[in-house]
Motif scaffolding. Sequence first.
Motif, PDB file in Angstrom:
ATOM      1  N   PHE A   1     -10.562   6.356   0.079  1.00 54.56           N
ATOM      2  CA  PHE A   1      -9.696   5.301   0.597  1.00 54.56           C
ATOM      3  C   PHE A   1     -10.296   4.732   1.868  1.00 54.56           C
ATOM      4  O   PHE A   1     -10.650   5.469   2.791  1.00 54.56           O
TER       5      PHE A   1
ATOM      6  N   LEU B   1      -2.355  13.172   0.380  1.00 54.32           N
ATOM      7  CA  LEU B   1      -2.739  12.337  -0.763  1.00 54.32           C
ATOM      8  C   LEU B   1      -4.048  11.597  -0.475  1.00 54.32           C
ATOM      9  O   LEU B   1      -4.939  11.531  -1.330  1.00 54.32           O
ATOM     10  N   LEU B   2      -4.176  11.039   0.726  1.00 54.95           N
ATOM     11  CA  LEU B   2      -5.372  10.270   1.071  1.00 54.95           C
ATOM     12  C   LEU B   2      -6.618  11.146   1.134  1.00 54.95           C
ATOM     13  O   LEU B   2      -7.723  10.683   0.875  1.00 54.95           O
TER      14      LEU B   2
ATOM     15  N   VAL C   1      -3.698   5.805  -5.224  1.00 57.78           N
ATOM     16  CA  VAL C   1      -4.430   5.548  -3.982  1.00 57.78           C
ATOM     17  C   VAL C   1      -5.355   4.358  -4.196  1.00 57.78           C
ATOM     18  O   VAL C   1      -6.309   4.450  -4.978  1.00 57.78           O
TER      19      VAL C   1
ATOM     20  N   ARG D   1      -8.413   1.822  -3.424  1.00 57.20           N
ATOM     21  CA  ARG D   1      -9.733   2.085  -2.831  1.00 57.20           C
ATOM     22  C   ARG D   1      -9.831   1.490  -1.433  1.00 57.20           C
ATOM     23  O   ARG D   1     -10.504   2.027  -0.560  1.00 57.20           O
TER      24      ARG D   1
ATOM     25  N   TYR E   1       0.874  10.275   4.684  1.00 54.94           N
ATOM     26  CA  TYR E   1       0.207  10.324   3.375  1.00 54.94           C
ATOM     27  C   TYR E   1      -1.103  11.100   3.436  1.00 54.94           C
ATOM     28  O   TYR E   1      -1.945  10.969   2.545  1.00 54.94           O
TER      29      TYR E   1
ATOM     30  N   LEU F   1       1.101   4.328  -2.762  1.00 55.14           N
ATOM     31  CA  LEU F   1       0.915   5.725  -2.398  1.00 55.14           C
ATOM     32  C   LEU F   1       2.128   6.566  -2.782  1.00 55.14           C
ATOM     33  O   LEU F   1       1.999   7.722  -3.215  1.00 55.14           O
TER      34      LEU F   1
ATOM     35  N   THR G   1       0.843  -1.204   0.000  1.00 50.84           N
ATOM     36  CA  THR G   1       0.000   0.000   0.000  1.00 50.84           C
ATOM     37  C   THR G   1       0.874   1.248   0.000  1.00 50.84           C
ATOM     38  O   THR G   1       0.625   2.212  -0.733  1.00 50.84           O
ATOM     39  N   SER G   2       1.921   1.240   0.837  1.00 56.66           N
ATOM     40  CA  SER G   2       2.819   2.385   0.907  1.00 56.66           C
ATOM     41  C   SER G   2       3.530   2.624  -0.423  1.00 56.66           C
ATOM     42  O   SER G   2       3.710   3.775  -0.847  1.00 56.66           O
TER      43      SER G   2
END
Length: 611
Positions: free
Chosen positions: A389, A383-384, A366, A368, A380, A361, A357-358
């Motif tokens: 998310f 961005l999130l 991103v 879902r 993050y 990102l 996940t990292s």
Amino acid sequence: MFLKKSQFTRNGKPYTYYKIVSTYKDEAGRNRHKVVKHLGKLSDEEAENVRRVLKEQGKLQVEKTEALESEAVRIASVPQETPLFVVLDAQLLTYEPYAQKEWNVTDVDMLLIVREGTGELFMNGRKVALHYGLVIYAPIGSGMHVVNTSSRDLHLDRIAFEVLKKAEWPAARGAYRQGKMPAIFQEPIQLQTPYRVLKLTKELDAVQLSGEPQEMFRRQLLFYSIMDTICRNMGEERPKETGNVIEHAVALIHQHYRNDLTRDQLAEQLGVSPEHFSRLFKKEKGMSFIDYLLHLRIEKSRELLLLSKSNVHEVAQEVGFQSQYYFSRKFKQLVGVSPSAYVHQPKKYVSLNSCLTSSLLKLGVVPRIGVLDTWMPAHYQSLLSQAEFKLIDGLDEHSTQALGELQPDLIFCNIHKQDVRKVRKLGPVAVVDLEKMDWREQLRYIADVVGKQQEAEAWLHAFDSEIAEAGRKLAQWLNPQDTFVIMKVVSGKIYVYGDLRSMGGPMIYQGLQLRPPRIVQEQIINQRILNRLVPLEKLSEYDADHVFLINYESNWLEAAESFKRHPNWKKFTAVRKNQVYEVDRGIFYGFDPLSLELQIQEIVERLSSQS
């Protein structure tokens, strides 16, 4: 009652056996004989003992007849000791369609288990019809040949073993001789739930014969599990019409979905009629076999379109469609867009691993739904906040439901942490081997899948510059001869790490080129192992000038039991020089881009404080 001796000839050899017979008169007053008990083979002495007991029985009262008859049978019975079983070999045999007879003679005891297909087995003058889930015991010296009578491959699991029995005292104390199989194996056994046995058999076949003790014990354990499961299976009353047939059918479909698979072929493999198979499949799966196969092929094609470089025609061929036009039509019918449009449309990604996940990102993608360590979302946040998310802890009832509702285009998962078969039921899967791929390979693989190759290379270039700058700073503060060791403490046990994956190893030893102690280089890094458990008694062997310590404090231990109280810890060079750095456990556990960036910052900060 009296003892009757009978003789017969089989395969040219004479045999003698005994039985207890009683006399009675029929309605016409004629004398008739009735077998009371079959005793089998007896020695002359045993036979004489039975005759003596039967003779005495006639002189006793009628009410004692049953007890004396039992005594006669008891005397005639040979005591049976518990045999030992030793597995020798396991092999999957394949017979091509309509293959000619293959003649063999067994040199050891064997079990033959039908994994797939139908055929005939001729053994010792007997014919056995082969079908899914049938178990046949072939004693040592059995002559046999196998015939595949169908248009599909016939697969038999063959397990060779020895049956041993202790030699009788006092002839050879502690020695063993050939024993006998339990009577239940003398006739073919139809398993009611074959899948369990076949799964164990497949595991047995996969265990290597390298002579290693753990492999030897595992093979033996698996064999006993197979025998136990067969015996238990015989006692089950679950009818053949239940889920085990469809369970095996689904396994065959997933194995052969690329081929020209038909309902009649599957029904033949499973030993049921095509019509009955259709009813069972619809009942168990809620859809017809044809629809299930179609959905599976389309799911596989979605995965290939995203993960491979194949064009639409090649993908159609790979998943079992002969016509690209028909494939495209069915794909659009189920997915909503054509295969070509699907490749270029925005994707709904899911990540079931924090490291993956990292990485997504960091590339600006991103997912879902995703797993993240608790400290990561703050890094993050910007961005999130710009995309939808959903944070999950892993796959549970609620997250599985969320994935089902999302219908993701691709699910990223770690092959060593998730059951990929179960994950694939939720959507196409990108499997990442986090133990074999280094962090750069992982990032580039993910970037290639999501179309972010340029972003990945730009980040790697900038990060390499950051590593080089950190190295120049450290060179100003550190003695070039200083050594560095990474220690993780869990439940009071100390693990020393090398340069693989976790605990900052890739950054400390590969990125910043800090020197490990010689023993770490030789016994951990050069051996390509992750870590080594080091008893406190041998801690001095890993002496170093600096220690990066990842301390997982344990409630299992009292403060007095702490490793820090041990004399060898107190004598450690880094401890005496006050150069032990307890670093952030969350940051140093990871090997994703964010964790690596923060590791550099913390390493430079800690070491600079010593200058």
